[in-house]
Design an enzyme around this catalytic site. Sequence first.
Site, short mmCIF file in Angstrom:
data_model
loop_
_atom_site.label_atom_id
_atom_site.label_comp_id
_atom_site.label_asym_id
_atom_site.label_seq_id
_atom_site.Cartn_x
_atom_site.Cartn_y
_atom_site.Cartn_z
N HIS A 13 27.71 -27.66 -45.39
CA HIS A 13 28.65 -26.80 -45.67
C HIS A 13 29.13 -26.51 -44.12
CE1 HIS A 13 28.41 -22.59 -46.20
NE2 HIS A 13 29.14 -22.02 -45.32
N LYS A 99 34.20 -22.82 -54.20
CA LYS A 99 33.26 -22.25 -53.54
C LYS A 99 33.70 -20.53 -54.34
CE LYS A 99 31.05 -19.63 -50.26
NZ LYS A 99 30.79 -20.33 -48.75
N HIS A 136 28.21 -18.33 -52.61
CA HIS A 136 27.45 -17.20 -51.48
C HIS A 136 26.58 -16.21 -51.88
CE1 HIS A 136 28.16 -14.93 -47.67
NE2 HIS A 136 27.56 -13.97 -48.20
N HIS A 174 23.46 -21.86 -47.70
CA HIS A 174 22.73 -20.50 -46.73
C HIS A 174 21.53 -19.54 -47.19
CE1 HIS A 174 26.13 -17.56 -47.77
NE2 HIS A 174 26.64 -18.55 -46.82
N ASP A 247 26.64 -24.32 -41.56
CA ASP A 247 27.38 -22.60 -41.56
C ASP A 247 27.52 -22.95 -40.38
OD1 ASP A 247 28.85 -20.96 -43.07
OD2 ASP A 247 26.56 -19.41 -42.20
#
Length: 343
Positions: A13, A99, A136, A174, A247
């Site tokens: 990521h 994504k 996300h 994340h 990230d």
Amino acid sequence: MKRITIIRPDDWHLHLRDGEHLRAVLPDSARRFARAIVMPNLKPPVTTTELALQYRERILAALPALARFEPLMTLYLTDSTQPGEIATARSSGRVHAIKYYPAGATTHSDAGVTDLRKCHRVFEAMEESRMPLLVHGEVTDPAVDVFDREKAFIERSLAPLVERFAGLRVVMEHITTREAAEFVASAPPRVAATITAHHLLLNRNALFTGGIRPHHYCVPVLKREEHRQALIRAAVSGSPKFFLGTDSAPHARHTKETDCGCAGIYTAHAGIELYAEAFAAAGALEKLENFASRHGAEFYGLPVNRDTVTLVEETWRVPHQVAFGADALVPLRAGGSVAWKLV
Ligand code: NCD
Ligand code: ZN
């Protein structure tokens, strides 16, 4: 002096940006990682295979001479992504995931999905071509406390999605909470998660040490210490569901040090070293290699890298800022130090 040699890691990521910003940050990742899953949240976003292939060429052109680094491209899911785009993406051999940003959740997410129901046919196509969905995982409902948005997303969106699309491969990106670590650990093997170095090293106190700290602000925001500890347990558990995703998200200094600062922490300058610190602190350095260099490749169905990197326990200073095109970038630990060094 402690020393460890591991298979060269990959970053599952990463935000590389574009243009002069891309040229500024790419060498940091390419020095450490063999491959990276490249986030598509450019402006405008990378929504088609054609745009992803063009972006990939720009990344390759920005690589330092002799550097070997493979960008693994992703597409940005929108309300109007066509199911047929998934087969095109898969057959390109270059696009490795889609994504999903809830509209408004984070940097450049205004083109994101407003309602997951609009994407059901795309998810069916993804099941068919085994294309992972990178999530996300935060609700955008302003009525939900910022620190509870990941937990609420699992309950309202992610658990139902994983259940409804029984063949869909999902990476919760994340993760920042105990609830997320538990959800992923107890989900089927087709569900995995990335964990950043900063969420392993910092809790939410780091946002307010001696004053407000914009360079510790990221999305999802840092959480309580009990959550950091749950993430450490997940990372060192040896479970193949958890793997490295930095990230690393660079923003120009002036866009973070302002009255409405951008979210994102730059960690690519110490992208593997910071994880070594976290694993060493947990007394689990021997678990780093699988987390950083095997589990992600296995999840994505890609070969494990053949070369290695060596890290030594040796302190080095991080500069106060680095060049970021015409701007400046403040890396994590700026003016401080990192305890592990890449040989
Ligand atoms: C990311 C960015 O800046 O692109 N920011 C962040 O805080 N992580 C976007 C994201 O991954 O949410
Ligand atoms: Zn990100």
